[in-house]
Scaffold this motif. Structure first.
Motif, PDB file in Angstrom:
ATOM      1  N   HIS A 353      -2.978   2.821   5.202  1.00 40.44           N
ATOM      2  CA  HIS A 353      -3.169   3.880   4.212  1.00 40.44           C
ATOM      3  C   HIS A 353      -3.566   5.183   4.891  1.00 40.44           C
ATOM      4  CE1 HIS A 353      -2.426   1.906   0.456  1.00 40.44           C
ATOM      5  NE2 HIS A 353      -3.245   0.904   0.749  1.00 40.44           N
ATOM      6  N   GLU A 356      -0.440   6.697   6.152  1.00 42.73           N
ATOM      7  CA  GLU A 356       0.370   7.177   5.027  1.00 42.73           C
ATOM      8  C   GLU A 356      -0.147   8.514   4.493  1.00 42.73           C
ATOM      9  OE1 GLU A 356       1.846   5.598   0.642  1.00 42.73           O
ATOM     10  OE2 GLU A 356       0.323   4.523   1.779  1.00 42.73           O
ATOM     11  N   ARG A 360       3.370  11.761   4.780  1.00 37.62           N
ATOM     12  CA  ARG A 360       3.856  11.314   3.482  1.00 37.62           C
ATOM     13  C   ARG A 360       5.252  10.700   3.537  1.00 37.62           C
ATOM     14  NH1 ARG A 360       0.048  10.223  -0.152  1.00 37.62           N
ATOM     15  NH2 ARG A 360      -1.551  11.850  -0.205  1.00 37.62           N
ATOM     16  N   ARG A 363       7.424   5.264   5.873  1.00 36.57           N
ATOM     17  CA  ARG A 363       7.755   4.126   5.019  1.00 36.57           C
ATOM     18  C   ARG A 363       7.615   2.791   5.733  1.00 36.57           C
ATOM     19  NH1 ARG A 363       7.038   7.474   2.123  1.00 36.57           N
ATOM     20  NH2 ARG A 363       8.233   8.289   0.359  1.00 36.57           N
ATOM     21  N   TRP A 381       0.805  -2.260   1.541  1.00 30.45           N
ATOM     22  CA  TRP A 381       1.815  -2.546   2.557  1.00 30.45           C
ATOM     23  C   TRP A 381       2.010  -4.045   2.657  1.00 30.45           C
ATOM     24  CZ3 TRP A 381       4.106   1.313   5.649  1.00 30.45           C
ATOM     25  CH2 TRP A 381       3.629   2.597   5.429  1.00 30.45           C
ATOM     26  N   ARG A 404       6.148  -0.389   2.408  1.00 28.30           N
ATOM     27  CA  ARG A 404       5.333   0.055   1.289  1.00 28.30           C
ATOM     28  C   ARG A 404       5.961  -0.421  -0.008  1.00 28.30           C
ATOM     29  NH1 ARG A 404       3.985   6.317   0.653  1.00 28.30           N
ATOM     30  NH2 ARG A 404       6.158   6.349   0.019  1.00 28.30           N
TER      31      ARG A 404
END
Length: 413
Positions: A353, A356, A360, A363, A381, A404
Motif C-alpha cells: 500500500h 501504491e 498511482r 499495478r 494485493w 491489486r
C-alpha cells in the motif's frame, strides 16, 4: 480321361465368379477418416493409411530422445518421422558428443534441415577436439532453418555467411569485426543475449538488427551497440565494484534515452555484495528515472540483497514516485544459494500500500519466489495464482505475480 478334365473346367469357372468385397474400415468414425486398405502391402502402408504423417510427427515430438532413436530402427517411415523430432532441438554439454553430431550433419544435409534450436552449453575450459571448429563451419552450412541459437567461444569468422536467419541469439566470446559482420547479416534477430563478451574492434552499424526488441547484455554493449535503437526490453547485468564500473552502468542507462522510442521494460542484475542498503541500489538507478521516465516495468535482481523491511520499501516508494507510467515492479534474489529476508504477509500488505500511494499507476509487484503467500482480501494485493479462475474472469486486468484486486471479479469477494 476326358471326364476329369471337364470337371476341372467347371471348377475353374466357379472360382472366377465375382464375390462381393468386404467394407473397408477406418481408424476413427466419420467421413474425414482415411479407409484402411483391405489388403495392405505392408506395415508402412497400414501406418500411412491409419493416421496422417503430420499427426504421427506431432505425437513423436513429445517422446524422449532415446525413444526416438528406437523408433528410427522400426521402419523407413518411422525413421523419417522420428528424425524430424530428433533433430529439431540440439543441446550439447560435451564437446565430444557435439563433434559426433556435427559429423553426422556434415554427411546428411537432409537431417540438418530439421534443426530449429541449437545450443552449445560448454565453457572455454573444456578442451575442444582439434577439428571442432572445422566441423562446426561445415555443419552450419547444412543448417538453413535454425531460428534459436545459443553458443559460446565460436569465432565470428566461423559464423559469417551462415545460411540461417535467427530470431534469438545467445553468444559468449569476442565481439570483433567478424562477429559484427555476422550480426549485420542476421536481419531477423528480435532477441539478443550477450553477457560474457570481450570487446574488440567491432562496431555495429546503426541500421543493423532492425527487428531487435529485447537485449540482455553487460553495460558496455548497451552503451556502444544499443544507443539509438528502439528496443522494448533491456536487461543489464553488471558488477558495480568500482567507480569506473558504476560510470559505465550510468552511461548505459543514459544511452537508452537517445532512442526514438525509449525502452519500456528495464531489468537490472547487480552481481556485487557492496550494495548493503536499498539506498545504494536506488542511488545506482537514479539515472534510469531521468533517462526513462516512461518506464512501464522495472526489475531489480540482487545477489545477497538487503532485508526487505520497512526501510527497503520506503526507499523504493520514494524512488518510483518519479515514474509516470510504471505498472510493474519486481524484486528477486539472483543467487540460488541465498534468500532475502522477507516480511510477513501482514507487513507485506502494508508495504505494498505504501508503494501504491507513491506511484498511482503501479499495478503489479513481484517478490522473490520464497516469499510467503499473501492472503486474498478485497481491495488488497493478492497472488493471482492462489485464486482459481481469477485470470479467466479478468483477462484484461491480469498482470502476473501480486495483483491489486480492486475492480476485479472474484468468487471470493
Amino acid at each position: 480321361m476326358a471326364r476329369p478334365k471337364a470337371r476341372k473346367r467347371k471348377a475353374a469357372s466357379a472360382v472366377l465368379i465375382p464375390t462381393p468385397t468386404p467394407r473397408s474400415h477406418s481408424l476413427v468414425s466419420g467421413d474425414i477418416a482415411s479407409p484402411i486398405p483391405n489388403h495392405p502391402a505392408g506395415y508402412e502402408a497400414v501406418l500411412k493409411a491409419r493416421l496422417p504423417l503430420e499427426l504421427i510427427s506431432e505425437i513423436a515430438s513429445f517422446t524422449s530422445g532415446s525413444a526416438l532413436v528406437t523408433l528410427c530402427c522400426a521402419s523407413k517411415t518411422c525413421a523419417e518421422i522420428s528424425v524430424t523430432a530428433l533433430y529439431k532441438f540440439l543441446f550439447f554439454r560435451s564437446p565430444t558428443v557435439a563433434a559426433k553430431c556435427l559429423e553426422t550433419l556434415c554427411k546428411r544435409p537432409d537431417y540438418g534441415s530439421h534443426v530449429k534450436y541449437f545450443t552449445l552449453d560448454f565453457t572455454a575450459c573444456q578442451e575442444l577436439p582439434s577439428d571442432f571448429l572445422t566441423l562446426f563451419k561445415r555443419a552450419v552450412a547444412n543448417l538453413p532453418n535454425i531460428t534459436h541459437m545459443s553458443i559460446a567461444h565460436i569465432p565470428g569468422n566461423i559464423l559469417r555467411g551462415a545460411p540461417f536467419r535467427l530470431g534469438e541469439l545467445g553468444y559468449s566470446g569476442i565481439w570483433d569485426h567478424d562477429f559484427t559482420a555476422f550480426l549485420e547479416e542476421q536481419t531477423s534477430i528480435h532477441s539478443l543475449c550477450v553477457l560474457d563478451v570481450t570487446p574488440s574492434d567491432g562496431v555495429l552499424a546503426s541500421t543493423a538488427l532492425p527487428l531487435l526488441k529485447g537485449i540482455r547484455a553487460v553495460p558496455w554493449v548497451v552503451r556502444t551497440h544499443v544507443t539509438g535503437r528502439s528496443v522494448v526490453f533491456v536487461s543489464i547485468v553488471c558488477i558495480l565494484d568500482s567507480n569506473e564500473s558504476r560510470e559505465q552502468f550510468e552511461a548505459a542507462l543514459r544511452s537508452l534515452a537517445d532512442a526514438e522510442t525509449p525502452a519500456e521494460c528495464l531489468s537490472v542484475t547487480f552481481r556485487t555484495r557492496t550494495f548493503a542498503t536499498a539506498a545504494d541500489i536506488t542511488g545506482a538507478l537514479a539515472v534510469a528515472r531521468k533517462s526513462l521516465p516512461g518506464l512501464v516495468t522495472l526489475g531489480v535482481n540482487m545477489v545477497h540483497g538487503p532485508p526487505m523491511d520497512q526501510s527497503f520499501f520506503s526507499t523504493f516508494a520514494d524512488y518510483i514516485a518519479g515514474f509516470e507510467r510504471l505498472r510493474g515492479l519486481f524484486f528477486n534474489e539472483a543467487s540460488a544459494h541465498t534468500s532475502m529476508v522477507l516480511p510477513s504477509p501482514v507487513q507485506t500488505l502494508r508495504y505494498l500500500h505504501l508503494l501504491e500511494r507513491r506511484c498511482r499507476t503501479l499495478r503489479t509487484v513481484g517478490l522473490t519466489p520464497q516469499h510467503t503467500q499473501v492472503l486474498f482480501q478485497p481491495r488488497r494485493w493478492v497472488n493471482a495464482a492462489d485464486i482459481p479462475g481469477l485470470y479467466e474472469r479478468n483477462p484484461d486486468a491480469f498482470e502476473e505475480a501480486l495483483l491489486r484486486t480492486r475492480h476485479l471479479r472474484s468468487e471470493h469477494g
